[in-house]
Design an enzyme around this catalytic site. Structure first.
Site, PDB file in Angstrom:
ATOM      1  N   TYR A  81      -5.053  -1.697   5.936  1.00 14.43           N
ATOM      2  CA  TYR A  81      -3.619  -1.958   6.103  1.00 14.43           C
ATOM      3  C   TYR A  81      -2.954  -2.390   4.798  1.00 14.43           C
ATOM      4  CZ  TYR A  81      -4.826  -6.921   7.407  1.00 14.43           C
ATOM      5  OH  TYR A  81      -5.284  -8.205   7.478  1.00 14.43           O
ATOM      6  N   GLU A  82      -1.642  -2.436   4.831  1.00 10.58           N
ATOM      7  CA  GLU A  82      -0.801  -2.676   3.649  1.00 10.58           C
ATOM      8  C   GLU A  82      -1.034  -1.622   2.564  1.00 10.58           C
ATOM      9  OE1 GLU A  82       1.383  -4.606   4.284  1.00 10.58           O
ATOM     10  OE2 GLU A  82       0.530  -5.870   5.837  1.00 10.58           O
ATOM     11  N   GLY A  83      -1.312  -0.408   2.988  1.00  6.88           N
ATOM     12  CA  GLY A  83      -1.618   0.677   2.061  1.00  6.88           C
ATOM     13  C   GLY A  83      -3.114   0.755   1.864  1.00  6.88           C
ATOM     14  N   ARG A 112       0.208  -7.279  -0.232  1.00  9.96           N
ATOM     15  CA  ARG A 112      -0.977  -6.644  -0.815  1.00  9.96           C
ATOM     16  C   ARG A 112      -1.838  -7.664  -1.549  1.00  9.96           C
ATOM     17  NH1 ARG A 112       1.818  -0.814  -2.566  1.00  9.96           N
ATOM     18  NH2 ARG A 112       1.504   0.098  -0.488  1.00  9.96           N
ATOM     19  N   MET A 157       6.778  -7.333   9.493  1.00  9.79           N
ATOM     20  CA  MET A 157       7.118  -6.166   8.692  1.00  9.79           C
ATOM     21  C   MET A 157       6.880  -4.915   9.534  1.00  9.79           C
ATOM     22  SD  MET A 157       5.578  -5.142   4.954  1.00  9.79           S
ATOM     23  CE  MET A 157       3.890  -5.349   5.497  1.00  9.79           C
TER      24      MET A 157
END
Length: 585
Positions: free
Chosen positions: A435-437, A293, A164
Site C-alpha cells: 500500500y501507499e504505492g 510513504r 485518504m
C-alpha cells in the site's frame, strides 16, 4: 509474548550525536522555539512508556478479535477506544502539527522515532493516528484558511480522524481511471458521488467524525481534484450536524492488520470542499502520500525492531544442540545463540534495523529543513526529500518483512504458531510493501523521476556529500571507507548508463528499478554504519563503542556485498526480460 522495549539509548545517540539534532533545530527558528534536546528526550521517554504500557498490550488481542462491521457501524477491538482516548489526550496525534492550530510543533526527525516506537508496539493501532496526521498535513499545506481553522484543531487533538480516499476497483495505481464525481454547488461546495476501496481507517468508533480526503473528477474534466468530505457535516461554529452521505459498504478481511479498519466507502451526494486548485488534486494528495510513504517505511522499521527483540530474547532462552566444537560450559545443550546460523540471522536483522533508523531520521531531518529552512539549504533539502522518500518507503518496508521472516526462522516451529506472536508480525508487515504505492512503483519513481529525471543531478549531489563525509572520518577502517566510496561511484556509473539508454530502451527503467533502489539502499546503509561507528568512537560507554564496531564490521563484510549483486542486475539490462514472447508466460 515479551513486552516491547524501545531502544532509547540508541535513539538518543542517533538523534543527538549522529544527526546533530540540537544544532539543526537551533538553525530553524520555527522549530527552535518548540524543542531542544532535553524536551526531545522527555518526549521519547514518554513515548516509550505509552508504547510499552498502553499500545503493546492491545496488539495481540486486537489481532485475535479484529474489527467488526455491524449495521452501519465499524467497531474496533476491545480496549482500542480506551487506549486511543489516552493517546489523543496526550497530544500524540498532533505531535508534529502546526502549533498555531493546536499541534505540538515538534520536528519530524523526532516524530519518526515516536512513530517507530508505536509501530513496534502495534501496527494496526498506529495506522489510525498516522492517517490523521497525514490528512492534517495535507489540509495545512493546501487547504483554505477556513478549512484549516475548522478542521485542523479537531484533527490534531485526535477528536476527529482523517482518511485518504484514492483507490477504486478499476483504478489502483493508475488513478487516471477513477470514476468518483464532484458536482459544484452554488454555495462553493461540491456533491461527491462514487466509491473507494482499501480505505485505511475509513470508519471506526475511535472518534466522533472522520474527515475524508477524496480524489474525484469535476464535470467534463479528465483532471483529478481533491476534496475534504466529512462523515458528519460540520456547521460554521464547528458543531457536528447531520450525516453527510458517507457510508461503509463493507470492511476488508485481510491477511494481517486485523485491528485496522480497511473499508469500502460510498459517497452519495456527500458535501465536500475543494482543497487546492481544480485538477491539481494529485499534487495536493502527494503531500499526504509522501508523509504516509515515510510512515509506512517506518512501519517496516518498527516491525524490524520488534522482531529483533523477540528473536534475540528467544535465542538466549531456547536450549537446542551444542556449540560447534563443544559446549563452552560442558553442557549437553546450549542456547541456540551459540549457533552460527542463528547469529547470522540476528545480526542481519539488527544491522539492517539500526541503519534503517538512520535512514528514517535523515529523511525526517531533510523534511524539517525543506519545510522550515531558507535559501539553498531549503532547496537542497527538498531535493533530498524527493530522492530519499521512495527509498525510505520501499527499502525500509522490504527489509522489515525480511526481518520478520528471519526472526520467525529463529523461532523455528514455535514461530509458526500463534502463541509466540512472531507470525503476527509477518502478517501485519506484509502489506507495507503494497500500500501507499507498491515498492515496485517506488523504485520506478526513484530511478525514473528522482535519479534520471534530472540527469543524476540530485543523486550526484547526495553521493558527493556522502563521500566527502566518508573522507573526513577518522575512527573507521580505511578499507571500509574505500569500499563504500567505490560502491557509491559504481552506482553513479550504472545510473549514468541507464540515463543514456532510457530513451532508446523505454522498458529499461521499469525492468531494473527495484535492483537499483536496493543497491542504493545497501550502499547507503554501509555509509550509515561507518558514520555511526565513527561517531560512537568517543562515546562515554566503551561497550557501546565496541558494539558499533562489531556490527559495522559484520555489515560491511556480510551484507554490503549484496549491493554489487544488485548493480550487476541493473547492468544486465532489460533485453533478457522484455524479449521473451508472451506465450512463454
Amino acid at each position: 509474548m515479551n513486552p516491547y522495549q524501545a531502544p532509547l539509548a540508541e535513539m538518543k545517540f542517533m538523534l543527538d550525536k549522529v544527526f546533530d539534532a540540537p544544532n539543526t533545530w537551533a538553525s530553524l527558528p520555527a522549530i527552535a522555539e518548540n524543542v531542544d534536546m532535553d524536551t526531545a528526550v522527555a518526549i521519547m521517554d514518554e513515548a516509550d512508556k505509552i508504547s510499552r504500557e498502553l499500545i503493546h498490550p492491545i496488539n495481540r488481542s486486537g489481532d485475535e478479535q479484529g474489527v467488526r462491521h455491524e449495521d452501519d457501524k465499524v467497531i474496533t477491538p476491545d480496549g482500542f477506544k480506551a487506549v486511543y482516548d489516552q493517546y489523543a489526550e496526550g497530544g500524540w496525534v498532533g505531535l508534529c502539527g502546526d502549533p498555531e492550530l493546536g499541534g505540538m510543533g515538534m520536528p519530524k526527525m523526532l516524530g519518526v522515532l515516536v512513530d517507530e516506537m508505536s509501530y513496534s508496539a502495534c501496527n494496526s493501532f498506529t495506522l489510525y493516528g498516522s492517517l490523521t496526521a497525514g490528512a492534517a498535513l495535507c489540509i495545512n499545506a493546501h487547504g483554505s484558511d477556513e478549512l484549516k481553522e475548522k478542521y485542523l484543531p479537531m484533527l490534531y487533538s485526535g477528536e476527529w480522524a482523517g482518511a485518504m480516499d484514492m483507490t477504486e476497483p478499476q483504478a489502483g495505481s493508475d488513478l487516471r481511471n477513477i470514476r468518483t464525481k464532484a458536482v459544484p454547488n452554488d454555495d462553493g461546495s461540491y456533491n461527491i458521488t462514487g466509491s473507494k476501496i482499501f480505505i485505511t481507517g475509513g470508519d471506526h468508533d475511535l472518534t466522533e467524525n472522520v474527515i475524508h480526503l477524496v480524489l474525484a473528477k469535476l464535470p467534463d474534466s479528465n483532471g483529478i481534484s481533491l476534496f475534504l468530505v466529512p462523515k458528519i457535516k460540520v456547521d460554521d461554529s464547528g458543531n457536528l450536524g447531520e450525516s453527510n452521505g458517507v457510508t461503509v459498504g463493507s470492511i476488508e478481511h485481510k491477511m494481517g492488520l486485523k485491528a485496522s479498519a480497511t473499508c469500502v466507502m460510498n459517497y452519495d451526494d456527500a458535501q465536500g470542499y475543494l482543497i487546492g486548485r481544480p485538477n491539481r488534486g494529485l499534487v495536493c494528495m502527494f503531500t499526504m502520500m509522501n508523509y504516509e510513504r515515510l510512515a509506512i517505511g517506518i512501519q517496516g522499521l518498527g516491525t524490524s525492531q520488534a522482531a529483533y527483540q523477540m528473536a534475540s530474547d528467544y535465542a538466549k532462552e531456547r536450549v537446542q544442540g551444542v556449540a560447534a566444537g563443544g559446549s563452552p560450559t560442558g553442557a549437553t545443550c546450549d542456547p541456540i545463540l551459540v549457533h552460527g546460523d542463528v547469529r547470522r540471522m540476528l545480526l542481519n536483522i539488527r544491522t539492517l534495523t539500526e541503519a534503517g533508523r538512520a535512514l528514517s531520521i535523515l529523511t525526517g531531518k531533510q523534511l524539517d529543513i525543506a519545510k522550515y529552512g531558507e535559501g539553498e539549504d531549503k532547496a537542497k533539502a527538498a531535493r533530498y526529500v524527493g530522492l530519499l522518500t521512495p527509498v525510505a518507503k520501499a527499502f525500509l518496508s522490504d527489509r522489515g518483512l525480511d526481518a520478520a521472516i528471519m526472526a520467525q526462522q529463529v523461532f523455528g516451529g514455535h514461530g509458526y504458531i500463534r502463541e509466540t506472536g512472531i507470525e503476527q508480525l509477518v502478517r501485519d508487515t506484509r502489506i507495507a510493501q503494497i500500500y501507499e504505492g507498491t515498492n515496485g512503483i517506488q523504485a520506478i519513481d526513484f530511478l525514473g523521476r528522482k535519479v534520471t529525471g534530472d540527469n543524476l543531478a540530485a543523486l550526484t549531489e547526495f553521493v558527493t556529500e556522502c563521500n566527502e563525509k566518508l573522507s573526513q572520518m577518522t575512527h573507521v577502517d580505511d578499507a571500509h571507507k574505500e569500499k563504500v566510496a567505490s560502491l557509491f561511484n559504481q552506482l553513479l556509473a550504472v545510473a549514468d548508463t541507464v540515463n543514456d539508454n532510457k530513451i532508446s530502451s523505454p522498458a529499461l527503467i521499469n525492468t531494473c528499478a527495484v535492483d537499483f533502489l536496493d543497491a542504493f539502499g545497501h550502499i547507503l546503509y554501509g555509509y550509515f554504519w561507518l558514520l555511526m561507528t565513527d561517531t560512537a568512537a568517543v562515546h562515554e560507554d566503551e561497550k557501546f563503542t565496541a558494539q558499533k564496531r562489531h556490527l559495522s564490521d559484520f555489515y560491511i563484510n556480510k551484507v554490503l556485498p549484496k549491493a554489487e549483486y544488485h548493480l550487476a542486475q541493473v547492468s544486465a539490462g532489460d533485453v533478457c526480460v522484455m524479449n521473451i514472447p508472451e506465450e512463454t508466460f
